[in-house]
Design a protein around this motif. Structure first.
Motif, PDB file in Angstrom:
ATOM      1  N   ILE A  19       1.008  -1.099  -0.019  1.00 42.50           N
ATOM      2  CA  ILE A  19      -0.069  -0.158  -0.009  1.00 42.50           C
ATOM      3  C   ILE A  19       0.913   1.311  -0.092  1.00 42.50           C
ATOM      4  N   GLU A  20       0.166   2.478  -0.176  1.00 41.98           N
ATOM      5  CA  GLU A  20       0.921   3.742  -0.319  1.00 41.98           C
ATOM      6  C   GLU A  20       0.864   4.412   0.909  1.00 41.98           C
ATOM      7  N   HIS A  21      -0.328   4.543   1.641  1.00 43.68           N
ATOM      8  CA  HIS A  21      -0.519   5.238   2.847  1.00 43.68           C
ATOM      9  C   HIS A  21      -0.570   4.528   4.111  1.00 43.68           C
ATOM     10  N   PRO A  22       0.231   4.893   5.134  1.00 42.54           N
ATOM     11  CA  PRO A  22       0.328   4.026   6.326  1.00 42.54           C
ATOM     12  C   PRO A  22      -1.413   4.375   7.118  1.00 42.54           C
ATOM     13  N   ILE A  23      -2.192   4.127   6.381  1.00 39.94           N
ATOM     14  CA  ILE A  23      -3.613   4.088   7.246  1.00 39.94           C
ATOM     15  C   ILE A  23      -4.270   3.005   6.950  1.00 39.94           C
ATOM     16  N   ILE A  24      -4.732   2.326   7.804  1.00 36.61           N
ATOM     17  CA  ILE A  24      -5.790   1.034   7.567  1.00 36.61           C
ATOM     18  C   ILE A  24      -7.133   1.541   8.253  1.00 36.61           C
ATOM     19  N   GLN A  25      -7.952   1.098   7.332  1.00 37.03           N
ATOM     20  CA  GLN A  25      -9.547   1.313   7.718  1.00 37.03           C
ATOM     21  C   GLN A  25      -9.675   0.084   8.594  1.00 37.03           C
ATOM     22  N   ALA A  26     -10.144   0.417   9.848  1.00 40.74           N
ATOM     23  CA  ALA A  26     -10.336  -0.740  10.825  1.00 40.74           C
ATOM     24  C   ALA A  26     -11.424  -1.770  10.417  1.00 40.74           C
ATOM     25  N   PRO A  27     -11.375  -2.981  10.568  1.00 41.90           N
ATOM     26  CA  PRO A  27     -12.311  -3.932  10.352  1.00 41.90           C
ATOM     27  C   PRO A  27     -13.414  -3.674  11.275  1.00 41.90           C
ATOM     28  N   MET A  28     -14.769  -3.521  10.787  1.00 38.77           N
ATOM     29  CA  MET A  28     -16.013  -3.346  11.819  1.00 38.77           C
ATOM     30  C   MET A  28     -16.875  -4.115  11.609  1.00 38.77           C
ATOM     31  N   ALA A  29     -16.845  -5.195  12.375  1.00 40.52           N
ATOM     32  CA  ALA A  29     -17.961  -6.425  12.178  1.00 40.52           C
ATOM     33  C   ALA A  29     -19.313  -5.961  12.578  1.00 40.52           C
ATOM     34  N   GLY A  30     -20.316  -6.495  12.061  1.00 39.76           N
ATOM     35  CA  GLY A  30     -21.501  -6.239  12.174  1.00 39.76           C
ATOM     36  C   GLY A  30     -22.322  -5.208  11.163  1.00 39.76           C
ATOM     37  N   SER A  42      -9.181   0.837  -0.207  1.00 43.70           N
ATOM     38  CA  SER A  42      -7.951   0.443  -0.773  1.00 43.70           C
ATOM     39  C   SER A  42      -7.630   1.060  -2.218  1.00 43.70           C
ATOM     40  N   ASN A  43      -8.734   1.574  -2.946  1.00 47.30           N
ATOM     41  CA  ASN A  43      -8.329   2.240  -4.239  1.00 47.30           C
ATOM     42  C   ASN A  43      -7.821   3.593  -3.872  1.00 47.30           C
ATOM     43  N   THR A  44      -7.632   4.079  -2.714  1.00 52.53           N
ATOM     44  CA  THR A  44      -6.931   5.479  -2.398  1.00 52.53           C
ATOM     45  C   THR A  44      -5.425   4.931  -2.346  1.00 52.53           C
ATOM     46  N   GLY A  45      -5.222   3.953  -1.910  1.00 54.68           N
ATOM     47  CA  GLY A  45      -3.810   3.458  -1.619  1.00 54.68           C
ATOM     48  C   GLY A  45      -3.518   3.091  -0.174  1.00 54.68           C
ATOM     49  N   ALA A  46      -4.845   3.255   0.687  1.00 52.68           N
ATOM     50  CA  ALA A  46      -4.633   2.711   1.869  1.00 52.68           C
ATOM     51  C   ALA A  46      -5.099   1.368   2.060  1.00 52.68           C
ATOM     52  N   LEU A  47      -5.280   0.680   3.192  1.00 51.34           N
ATOM     53  CA  LEU A  47      -5.670  -0.642   3.418  1.00 51.34           C
ATOM     54  C   LEU A  47      -7.039  -0.744   3.901  1.00 51.34           C
ATOM     55  N   GLY A  48      -7.678  -1.239   3.030  1.00 51.10           N
ATOM     56  CA  GLY A  48      -9.472  -1.468   3.515  1.00 51.10           C
ATOM     57  C   GLY A  48      -9.422  -2.793   4.331  1.00 51.10           C
ATOM     58  N   PRO A  74      -4.690  -4.466  -2.518  1.00 50.56           N
ATOM     59  CA  PRO A  74      -4.905  -5.325  -1.524  1.00 50.56           C
ATOM     60  C   PRO A  74      -5.833  -5.074  -0.454  1.00 50.56           C
ATOM     61  N   PHE A  75      -6.470  -5.849   0.372  1.00 52.56           N
ATOM     62  CA  PHE A  75      -7.213  -5.331   1.228  1.00 52.56           C
ATOM     63  C   PHE A  75      -7.179  -6.487   2.477  1.00 52.56           C
ATOM     64  N   SER A  76      -7.512  -6.296   3.692  1.00 54.51           N
ATOM     65  CA  SER A  76      -7.459  -7.215   4.624  1.00 54.51           C
ATOM     66  C   SER A  76      -8.816  -7.850   5.128  1.00 54.51           C
ATOM     67  N   VAL A  77      -8.935  -9.168   5.717  1.00 51.33           N
ATOM     68  CA  VAL A  77      -9.994  -9.650   6.218  1.00 51.33           C
ATOM     69  C   VAL A  77      -9.740 -10.088   7.589  1.00 51.33           C
ATOM     70  N   SER A 239       4.322   2.091  12.859  1.00 48.99           N
ATOM     71  CA  SER A 239       4.475   2.097  11.178  1.00 48.99           C
ATOM     72  C   SER A 239       3.363   2.402  10.444  1.00 48.99           C
ATOM     73  N   ALA A 240       2.263   2.460  11.171  1.00 48.98           N
ATOM     74  CA  ALA A 240       0.992   2.831  10.450  1.00 48.98           C
ATOM     75  C   ALA A 240      -0.166   3.099  11.765  1.00 48.98           C
ATOM     76  N   VAL A 241      -1.407   3.405  11.034  1.00 50.53           N
ATOM     77  CA  VAL A 241      -2.546   3.537  12.026  1.00 50.53           C
ATOM     78  C   VAL A 241      -3.747   2.903  11.441  1.00 50.53           C
ATOM     79  N   GLN A 242      -4.528   2.204  12.511  1.00 49.90           N
ATOM     80  CA  GLN A 242      -5.805   1.650  12.195  1.00 49.90           C
ATOM     81  C   GLN A 242      -6.877   2.533  12.788  1.00 49.90           C
TER      82      GLN A 242
END
Ligand SMILES: Cc1cc2nc3c(=O)[nH]c(=O)nc-3n(C[C@H](O)[C@H](O)[C@H](O)COP(=O)(O)O)c2cc1C
Length: 364
Positions: A19-30, A42-48, A74-77, A239-242
């Motif tokens: 990814i390009e930006h050290p920003i992770i969108q937190a997983p939010m169950a529910g 993810s399309n912006t270069g951060a991690l969804g 890339p994205f995370s599960v 190294s990044a934020v969530q």
């Protein structure tokens, strides 16, 4: 933002995650972290991140496919580590109070059983079969066999810690990075290993202590709402934020109107930690359910029993457009929420972070 601009600790994790930006969108169950939100981030270069903790294997498969239709980035599960259910015994007082709420909302309390509809093993198999780039988890530490199987597929593994001991355990289990979840964080505490109750260490103290001890990249989380919070986290050695709460008011997130209104009307003192909704400590905006259940806080059955018991109440309250019985999860920075698209939010965050870092270095 130029990648060369980042400190080395940031560049290493960006490369690992692709990814390009050290920003992770937190997983939010529910519900909040929809495929549209994950892909837009993810399309912006951060991690969804897909919050898949409550989803069946079939639902996880479908969410992954929806995200892949919307992005090739890339994205995370994210999954929940399974926990032992110790007892199904529910206090009479708790039942009586929940029945009172149920009558008011016109719903029945559900039968709660020890039978799970699906297993963690079945959930993780979907990730392994689907070429996912990042697996993150909370509420525990997976066995070495799981981590090895995930690594064999070249998947980056991220665990969640609320104290140094948990971070060490995650590093020893082979995790590639660790989320340091400060006590400011919205949603459930990821606590699993502590013998001293639920650690409530603020991010400012937690992040550098984990950075010093864990030997793996650290992702700061909790109360981070703008570029000042991101720059501060990087200064602490992250190294990044969530970020979770900041993404709840994005137009791509699925958040009910009463929840959104509560976020927009919140202030610095609006949230508190409660186990009344789910049996596990979580931070959310105060409402009538918390007020009236709090005297029974210590009698509420453990997660996931209480979570199952209150699900229909929470859903009925949402359907009626009434915030009284919804779990309004939010972090201590909720009053700094801004309504925008995910792309606008990330553009603003990147610009703000750059400005803070530049203005600080120009004053040296
Ligand atoms: C509504 C909501 C749901 C969350 N669900 C999850 C989840 O499913 N898995 C997880 O690892 N963390 C979850 N979290 C916690 C986040 O990963 C993160 O630690 C937290 O959002 C950071 O604090 P902030 O909300 O102040 O940014 C959730 C947070 C919120 C607000």
């Amino acid at each position: 933002m130029q990648s060369g601009f980042w400190p080395e600790q940031v560049r290493g994790l960006l490369e690992k995650l692709g990814i390009e930006h050290p920003i992770i969108q937190a997983p939010m169950a529910g519900g909040p972290s929809t495929p549209e939100l994950v892909a837009a981030v993810s399309n912006t270069g951060a991690l969804g991140s897909i919050g898949a903790g409550y989803l069946s294997p079939e639902q996880i498969d479908s969410e992954i496919h929806k995200v892949k239709e919307l992005t090739d980035k890339p994205f995370s599960v994210n999954l929940f580590m399974p926990e032992e259910i110790s007892s199904l015994v529910i206090s009479e007082k708790v039942l009586k109070q929940l029945e009172k709420f149920s009558r008011e909302l016109g719903v029945e309390l559900p039968e709660v059983t020890l039978e799970a509809e699906f297993t963690f093993e079945e959930q993780i198999n979907v990730l392994l079969d689907n070429d996912v780039q990042v697996f993150s988890f909370t509420f525990g530490v997976p066995g070495k066999n799981i981590v090895d199987r995930v690594h064999e597929k070249n998947i980056t593994v991220i665990g969640t810690a609320t104290c140094v001991g948990e971070a060490r355990a995650l590093a020893e289990a082979g995790c590639s990075a660790v989320v340091a979840q400060g006590s400011e964080a919205g949603g459930h505490r990821g606590t699993f290993g502590s013998t001293e109750g639920t650690p409530m260490i603020g991010g400012l103290a937690l992040v550098p202590q984990i950075v010093d001890e864990a030997q793996i990249p650290v992702i700061a989380s909790g109360g981070i709402m703008d570029g000042r919070g991101i720059a501060a986290s990087l200064a602490l050695g992250a190294s990044a934020v969530q970020m979770g709460t900041a993404f709840l008011s994005c137009i791509e997130a699925a958040v009910s109107k009463p929840w959104l209104d509560s976020l927009q009307n919140s202030k610095d003192t609006s949230t508190l930690l409660t186990r009344t909704f789910s049996g596990k400590y979580a931070r959310g905006i105060k409402n009538r359910f918390i007020d009236e259940m709090s005297p029974l806080e210590n009698e509420v059955p453990n997660y996931p029993i209480q979570n199952s018991l209150t699900r229909l109440l929470r859903n009925a309250s949402k359907d009626k457009g009434n915030a009284d019985f919804i779990s309004l999860w939010a972090g201590q920075g909720s009053a700094m929420s801004r309504k925008s698209s995910a792309q606008e939010l990330i553009n603003a965050l990147v610009t703000e972070t750059n400005e803070v870092l530049k203005s600080m270095s120009s004053k040296l």
